[in-house]
Design a protein around this motif. Structure first.
Motif, PDB file in Angstrom:
ATOM      1  N   ASP A 134     -13.824  32.171 -15.911  1.00  0.00           N
ATOM      2  CA  ASP A 134     -14.836  32.525 -14.917  1.00  0.00           C
ATOM      3  C   ASP A 134     -15.908  31.446 -14.861  1.00  0.00           C
ATOM      4  O   ASP A 134     -16.393  30.979 -15.893  1.00  0.00           O
ATOM      5  CB  ASP A 134     -15.480  33.872 -15.264  1.00  0.00           C
ATOM      6  N   ARG A 135     -16.256  31.056 -13.637  1.00  0.00           N
ATOM      7  CA  ARG A 135     -17.281  30.047 -13.403  1.00  0.00           C
ATOM      8  C   ARG A 135     -17.012  28.776 -14.210  1.00  0.00           C
ATOM      9  O   ARG A 135     -17.897  28.191 -14.843  1.00  0.00           O
ATOM     10  CB  ARG A 135     -18.677  30.604 -13.707  1.00  0.00           C
ATOM     11  N   GLY A 140     -14.039  29.607  -7.350  1.00  0.00           N
ATOM     12  CA  GLY A 140     -15.245  30.059  -8.029  1.00  0.00           C
ATOM     13  C   GLY A 140     -15.746  29.114  -9.101  1.00  0.00           C
ATOM     14  O   GLY A 140     -16.689  29.457  -9.824  1.00  0.00           O
TER      15      GLY A 140
END
Length: 219
Positions: free
Chosen positions: A32-33, A54
């Protein structure tokens, strides 16, 4: 994965090598990120592909036109890509990354000195085509987070086994994950005599093999 982007005059267009690198990117799991660095970004096509997933993306190119082109494409796509101008990894060397993408110059060229300007700067890479590749192999590993990955595309003319060996010597787990054969493009056709004299290709060879090297920092 679409690589349809605007290309300004004088900027390297996404081609078969970009598409092969994009295919490897599409198969890569990202945290994530994720922090992603796209080196030699050109039009920014790969940077945008990572940003759409993302990731927090930094894109770097030595060409002012490429920097402008990437900023334009990021703005048109509404994606937050940080774009820096400079020599390879140096503008972004203060950070560490979960993924580094690289489509560097790799075409063998008669001149030892790399071109300082003009379109050939996007592909000419010294007598063995490894001038930029070897620098990336040295400079990229320290910028990877634990579990981070380097994805780099180049030609089989540049000795992929050497790339694997150099990256493994830095402690990375390196393998070839993508291969593709394509007909010689205009640059290689125009340089066929040099490539033959240097033993890069045989007299009857008319195709180039592209490879994507994946190197992971496992600890």
């Amino acid at each position: 994965m679409s690589l349809n982007v605007r290309r300004l005059p004088g900027v390297y267009a996404p081609q078969a090598d970009s598409a092969l690198l994009a295919a490897a990117l599409a198969r890569e799991s990202l945290p994530d990120r994720a922090r992603v660095l796209d080196v030699c970004t050109g039009t920014g096509a790969l940077a945008l592909a990572a940003a759409r997933r993302g990731a927090r993306v930094t894109a770097v190119d030595v060409s002012r036109k490429a920097v402008l082109n990437t900023r334009l494409n990021a703005w048109l796509a509404g994606l937050p890509v940080r774009v820096l101008r400079g020599d390879l990894l140096s503008p972004a060397a203060q950070g560490t990354y979960d993924l580094i993408l690289a489509n560097p110059p790799y075409v063998p060229a008669p001149d030892t000195d790399l071109p300082a300007r003009g379109p050939a700067r996007a592909w000419d890479a010294g007598p063995d085509g490894r001038t930029v590749l070897d620098r990336l192999c040295r400079q990229a590993p320290p910028l990877l987070n634990p579990g981070g990955v380097l994805l780099m595309v180049h030609s089989a003319l540049n000795d992929p086994e050497l790339t694997l060996s150099v990256l493994r010597a830095t402690g990375l787990k390196a393998t070839t994950v993508e291969r593709s054969f394509i007909p010689f493009g205009p640059v290689l056709r125009g340089r066929r005599a040099y490539l033959r004299s240097g033993g890069f290709v045989g007299p009857d060879e008319h195709e180039e093999e592209l490879v994507v090297i994946r190197a992971e920092r496992t600890s």
